[in-house]
Design a protein around this motif. Structure first.
Motif, mmCIF file in Angstrom:
data_model
loop_
_atom_site.group_PDB
_atom_site.id
_atom_site.type_symbol
_atom_site.label_atom_id
_atom_site.label_comp_id
_atom_site.label_asym_id
_atom_site.label_seq_id
_atom_site.Cartn_x
_atom_site.Cartn_y
_atom_site.Cartn_z
ATOM 1 N N ASP A 17 1.051 19.883 -2.709
ATOM 2 C CA ASP A 17 0.015 20.048 -1.648
ATOM 3 C C ASP A 17 -1.449 20.178 -2.343
ATOM 4 O OD1 ASP A 17 -0.217 22.434 -3.151
ATOM 5 O OD2 ASP A 17 0.764 23.847 -1.825
ATOM 6 N N ARG A 44 11.476 25.378 -5.409
ATOM 7 C CA ARG A 44 10.914 25.676 -4.065
ATOM 8 C C ARG A 44 12.239 25.713 -3.165
ATOM 9 N NH1 ARG A 44 8.285 21.217 -0.202
ATOM 10 N NH2 ARG A 44 10.033 20.122 -0.870
ATOM 11 N N ARG A 71 5.845 27.881 -1.779
ATOM 12 C CA ARG A 71 5.966 26.929 -0.829
ATOM 13 C C ARG A 71 7.484 27.056 -0.016
ATOM 14 N NH1 ARG A 71 4.404 21.358 -2.565
ATOM 15 N NH2 ARG A 71 4.968 20.792 -0.559
ATOM 16 N N TYR A 99 -1.518 30.492 -0.374
ATOM 17 C CA TYR A 99 -0.207 30.743 0.421
ATOM 18 C C TYR A 99 -0.005 32.175 0.865
ATOM 19 C CZ TYR A 99 0.393 26.843 -3.010
ATOM 20 O OH TYR A 99 0.295 25.688 -3.479
#
Length: 223
Positions: A17, A44, A71, A99
């Motif tokens: 990202d 993740r 994530r 986040y």
């Protein structure tokens, strides 16, 4: 690893990202190692599979692995530990507001930092000195919830001597490395061998080794 399997793993690795792209630019400029997107995708996925709300990292660098955990999480907390204050400050810079999770930043020895947290942890990452994996396991084993996961990185390559590791862990005793001899767990290879021996023989843990990155040992607490 087979060359074609390695290429396939890299092809299937999830994309970075925006935050991680900036982190990768830093690694290219400074030469700082990361787990990479192949291993990051596993982190993740594990966070998502166990619906992780509380993650603890032994060794965080500038926050790359923490970003992968984040994530896969829907809220919750990731605890980062790092000796290098400059790296930890960089992690704060990268992760601040990036986040929808809480990040706790612990400077200094991860072995001391984990004592300040009661758990239960959903996921624990071991990514510090290999010789310290066995004592780290002892610190977190009872703080890991049933169904929780411990991930140990760098268990098959990097500073590890893979040939010695195989000999030490082979159930058929090799005359060159007698199992009656005490292992020098102050070394990376023998420390990781000791760790892998502990998790494979612990009835409360189920463990598999994934040939991703430099090797991930994934253990789930089943009781």
């Amino acid at each position: 690893m087979d060359e074609h399997l390695g290429r396939l793993l890299r092809t299937m690795a999830p994309a970075h990202d925006e935050t991680q792209t900036a982190m990768v630019e830093h690694t290219m400029a400074e030469g700082f190692p990361t787990v990479g997107p192949e291993s990051g995708g596993v982190l993740r996925l594990l966070a998502r599979l166990v619906d992780a709300r509380d993650v603890f990292e032994f060794g965080s660098g500038f926050g790359y692995s923490a970003a992968w955990f984040a994530r896969g999480m829907n809220g919750g907390r990731v605890v980062l530990t790092e000796y290098d204050d400059e790296e930890l400050a960089l992690a704060r810079e990268f992760l601040d507001g990036a986040y929808d999770v809480e990040f706790a930043f612990e400077s200094g020895d991860a072995m001391a930092a984990v004592e300040r947290y009661d758990g239960p942890f959903d996921v624990v990452l071991l990514d510090h000195e290999g010789a310290r994996y066995p004592p780290a396991l002892a610190r977190v084993r009872e703080k890991l919830r049933p169904g929780g996961v411990i991930v140990a990185d760098n268990v098959a390559a990097g500073p590890v001597d893979p040939e010695t590791l195989v000999v030490m862990l082979d159930t058929e005793e090799d005359p060159l490395v007698s199992r009656s001899e005490p292992w020098d767990v102050d070394t990376t290879t023998e420390g990781i061998a000791s760790y892998l021996d502990l998790v494979r023989n612990d009835p409360a843990l189920e463990t598999v080794l994934l040939p991703v990155g430099k090797g991930l040992a994934v253990s789930v607490r089943v009781e």
